[in-house]
Motif scaffolding. Sequence first.
Motif, PDB file in Angstrom:
ATOM      1  N   LEU A   1      -1.579   0.582   0.753  1.00  0.00           N
ATOM      2  CA  LEU A   1      -1.683  -0.556   1.561  1.00  0.00           C
ATOM      3  C   LEU A   1      -0.871  -1.508   2.251  1.00  0.00           C
ATOM      4  CD1 LEU A   1      -1.886  -2.063  -2.780  1.00  0.00           C
ATOM      5  CD2 LEU A   1      -3.238  -2.443  -1.052  1.00  0.00           C
ATOM      6  N   MET A   2       0.958  -0.553   2.010  1.00  0.00           N
ATOM      7  CA  MET A   2       1.203  -0.667   3.387  1.00  0.00           C
ATOM      8  C   MET A   2       1.115  -0.518   4.424  1.00  0.00           C
ATOM      9  SD  MET A   2       3.948  -1.951   1.615  1.00  0.00           S
ATOM     10  CE  MET A   2       5.558  -1.860   1.982  1.00  0.00           C
ATOM     11  N   VAL A   3       0.744   1.041   4.715  1.00  0.00           N
ATOM     12  CA  VAL A   3       0.028   1.658   5.536  1.00  0.00           C
ATOM     13  C   VAL A   3      -0.532   0.523   6.281  1.00  0.00           C
ATOM     14  CG1 VAL A   3      -0.974   3.186   7.184  1.00  0.00           C
ATOM     15  CG2 VAL A   3       0.870   3.758   5.251  1.00  0.00           C
ATOM     16  N   GLN A   4      -1.430   0.211   5.600  1.00  0.00           N
ATOM     17  CA  GLN A   4      -2.716  -0.901   6.448  1.00  0.00           C
ATOM     18  C   GLN A   4      -2.072  -1.954   6.902  1.00  0.00           C
ATOM     19  OE1 GLN A   4      -6.083  -1.551   3.478  1.00  0.00           O
ATOM     20  NE2 GLN A   4      -6.459  -3.075   5.051  1.00  0.00           N
ATOM     21  N   TYR A   5      -1.368  -2.261   6.156  1.00  0.00           N
ATOM     22  CA  TYR A   5      -1.009  -3.775   6.073  1.00  0.00           C
ATOM     23  C   TYR A   5       0.165  -3.908   7.433  1.00  0.00           C
ATOM     24  CZ  TYR A   5       0.944  -8.366   4.974  1.00  0.00           C
ATOM     25  OH  TYR A   5       1.260  -9.892   4.726  1.00  0.00           O
ATOM     26  N   ALA A   6       0.807  -2.726   7.551  1.00  0.00           N
ATOM     27  CA  ALA A   6       1.506  -2.411   8.809  1.00  0.00           C
ATOM     28  C   ALA A   6       0.982  -2.345  10.179  1.00  0.00           C
ATOM     29  CB  ALA A   6       2.465  -0.830   8.346  1.00  0.00           C
ATOM     30  N   HIS A   7      -0.310  -2.441  10.271  1.00  0.00           N
ATOM     31  CA  HIS A   7      -1.005  -1.532  11.283  1.00  0.00           C
ATOM     32  C   HIS A   7      -1.569  -3.155  11.676  1.00  0.00           C
ATOM     33  CE1 HIS A   7      -2.852   2.717  11.774  1.00  0.00           C
ATOM     34  NE2 HIS A   7      -2.754   2.090  10.499  1.00  0.00           N
ATOM     35  N   TYR A   8      -0.890  -4.811  11.020  1.00  0.00           N
ATOM     36  CA  TYR A   8      -1.060  -6.010  11.845  1.00  0.00           C
ATOM     37  C   TYR A   8       0.484  -6.054  11.808  1.00  0.00           C
ATOM     38  CZ  TYR A   8      -5.756  -5.373  10.236  1.00  0.00           C
ATOM     39  OH  TYR A   8      -6.981  -5.104   9.707  1.00  0.00           O
TER      40      TYR A   8
ATOM     41  N   MET B   1       7.844   6.039   2.543  1.00  0.00           N
ATOM     42  CA  MET B   1       7.122   5.175   2.703  1.00  0.00           C
ATOM     43  C   MET B   1       7.269   4.947   4.149  1.00  0.00           C
ATOM     44  SD  MET B   1       6.259   1.647   0.924  1.00  0.00           S
ATOM     45  CE  MET B   1       5.572   2.353  -0.384  1.00  0.00           C
ATOM     46  N   ARG B   2       8.120   5.028   4.484  1.00  0.00           N
ATOM     47  CA  ARG B   2       8.582   4.402   6.086  1.00  0.00           C
ATOM     48  C   ARG B   2       8.243   5.392   6.878  1.00  0.00           C
ATOM     49  NH1 ARG B   2      11.519   1.429   8.827  1.00  0.00           N
ATOM     50  NH2 ARG B   2      12.966   0.309   8.119  1.00  0.00           N
ATOM     51  N   MET B   3       7.850   6.988   6.571  1.00  0.00           N
ATOM     52  CA  MET B   3       7.570   7.687   7.556  1.00  0.00           C
ATOM     53  C   MET B   3       6.112   7.633   7.718  1.00  0.00           C
ATOM     54  SD  MET B   3      10.111  10.941   7.012  1.00  0.00           S
ATOM     55  CE  MET B   3       9.382  11.345   5.417  1.00  0.00           C
ATOM     56  N   ALA B   4       5.448   7.489   6.319  1.00  0.00           N
ATOM     57  CA  ALA B   4       4.232   6.950   6.694  1.00  0.00           C
ATOM     58  C   ALA B   4       3.354   6.219   7.398  1.00  0.00           C
ATOM     59  CB  ALA B   4       3.513   6.958   4.660  1.00  0.00           C
ATOM     60  N   ILE B   5       4.141   4.794   6.839  1.00  0.00           N
ATOM     61  CA  ILE B   5       3.946   4.156   7.995  1.00  0.00           C
ATOM     62  C   ILE B   5       3.998   4.342   9.383  1.00  0.00           C
ATOM     63  CG2 ILE B   5       5.027   1.488   8.244  1.00  0.00           C
ATOM     64  CD1 ILE B   5       5.248   0.839   5.679  1.00  0.00           C
ATOM     65  N   GLU B   6       5.422   4.729   9.971  1.00  0.00           N
ATOM     66  CA  GLU B   6       5.043   5.094  11.244  1.00  0.00           C
ATOM     67  C   GLU B   6       4.528   5.901  12.087  1.00  0.00           C
ATOM     68  OE1 GLU B   6       9.471   5.727  11.785  1.00  0.00           O
ATOM     69  OE2 GLU B   6       9.867   3.213  11.122  1.00  0.00           O
ATOM     70  N   ARG B   7       4.115   7.111  10.856  1.00  0.00           N
ATOM     71  CA  ARG B   7       2.909   8.076  11.526  1.00  0.00           C
ATOM     72  C   ARG B   7       1.436   7.531  11.376  1.00  0.00           C
ATOM     73  NH1 ARG B   7       4.332  11.581   7.509  1.00  0.00           N
ATOM     74  NH2 ARG B   7       2.589  10.233   6.094  1.00  0.00           N
ATOM     75  N   GLN B   8       1.513   6.400  11.268  1.00  0.00           N
ATOM     76  CA  GLN B   8       0.079   5.715  10.572  1.00  0.00           C
ATOM     77  C   GLN B   8      -0.522   4.661  11.509  1.00  0.00           C
ATOM     78  OE1 GLN B   8      -2.234   6.409   7.106  1.00  0.00           O
ATOM     79  NE2 GLN B   8      -0.312   7.694   6.318  1.00  0.00           N
ATOM     80  N   ALA B   9       1.177   3.926  11.106  1.00  0.00           N
ATOM     81  CA  ALA B   9       0.555   2.831  12.117  1.00  0.00           C
ATOM     82  C   ALA B   9       1.600   2.318  13.420  1.00  0.00           C
ATOM     83  CB  ALA B   9       0.805   1.848  10.953  1.00  0.00           C
ATOM     84  N   GLY B  10       2.375   3.621  13.605  1.00  0.00           N
ATOM     85  CA  GLY B  10       3.306   3.973  14.497  1.00  0.00           C
ATOM     86  C   GLY B  10       4.466   2.436  14.184  1.00  0.00           C
ATOM     87  N   PRO B  11       5.926   3.308  15.108  1.00  0.00           N
ATOM     88  CA  PRO B  11       6.968   2.656  14.989  1.00  0.00           C
ATOM     89  C   PRO B  11       6.695   1.032  15.027  1.00  0.00           C
ATOM     90  CG  PRO B  11       6.955   3.156  16.757  1.00  0.00           C
ATOM     91  CD  PRO B  11       5.727   3.826  16.113  1.00  0.00           C
ATOM     92  N   SER B  12       7.674   0.082  14.656  1.00  0.00           N
ATOM     93  CA  SER B  12       7.644  -1.374  15.510  1.00  0.00           C
ATOM     94  C   SER B  12       8.492  -0.822  16.583  1.00  0.00           C
ATOM     95  CB  SER B  12       9.136  -2.360  13.709  1.00  0.00           C
ATOM     96  OG  SER B  12       9.933  -1.601  13.808  1.00  0.00           O
TER      97      SER B  12
END
Length: 173
Positions: A10-17, A161-172
Motif C-alpha cells: 500500500l505504501m509503495v503504491q501510494y508513494a508512486h503518487y 519500508m523506506r528502501m522498498a519505497i525508494e527501490r520501487q517508486a524512486g527517492p523523494s
Amino acid sequence: MSFFRPANALMVQYAHYHRDRRNIATHLVGVPLIFMAIGILLTQPEWAVGNVLLTPAWLVWGLTSLWYLSRGNFLLGLATVVVNGLLIALAHGLASMAAQVGLAAWQLGLAIFVVGWIIQFVGHYWEGRKPAFVDDIVGLLVGPMFVVGEVLMAFGFLGQMRMAIERQAGPSR
C-alpha cells in the motif's frame, strides 16, 4: 485492487503518487486536517454506553484502527491508530467549541475539510500527478498511514519500508 493488501504494498503504491517533497509536506498538513474534519462531521449523534459517549466518529476510528493494525506492520499500524485517535479527540473538542465562533459543528467541519483538500491539491499540482485515490479508492485510507509513515521514516524507523519505497517508486525529490 485489493482492500486487504499489506502495508508495504500500500505504501509503495501510494508513494508512486507522492515523490515531490512539497507534495509530501502538503500531505503532512492536509491529510490530518481532512481526517479531523471528517471526525468533526461525525461527532453527532452521541450514544451513552455506560459511562462512555460514543459517536459515529469514534466508531469510524475503531473500524479504521482494525484495518491499520491488520496490514502487517505493527509499528506503522499502531502509530497511525494513535495519531488518528488524537485527531478524533481533537475533533470532538473543536465540535463542542464551534458555537463560540458562531458556527455549527458541521460548518466548521466542512470548512476544515475544504481547506485540507485545497492544500492537498496544491501538492498534487506541484507533483504533476493526480491523487492516488483516483486510481484506487483505498488510497483514502492509506493517506493517514502514509503521513505517519513519513514521520516515522524521518526519525529513522521503518528502514526496510523506506528502501522498498525508494527501490520501487524512486527517492523523494
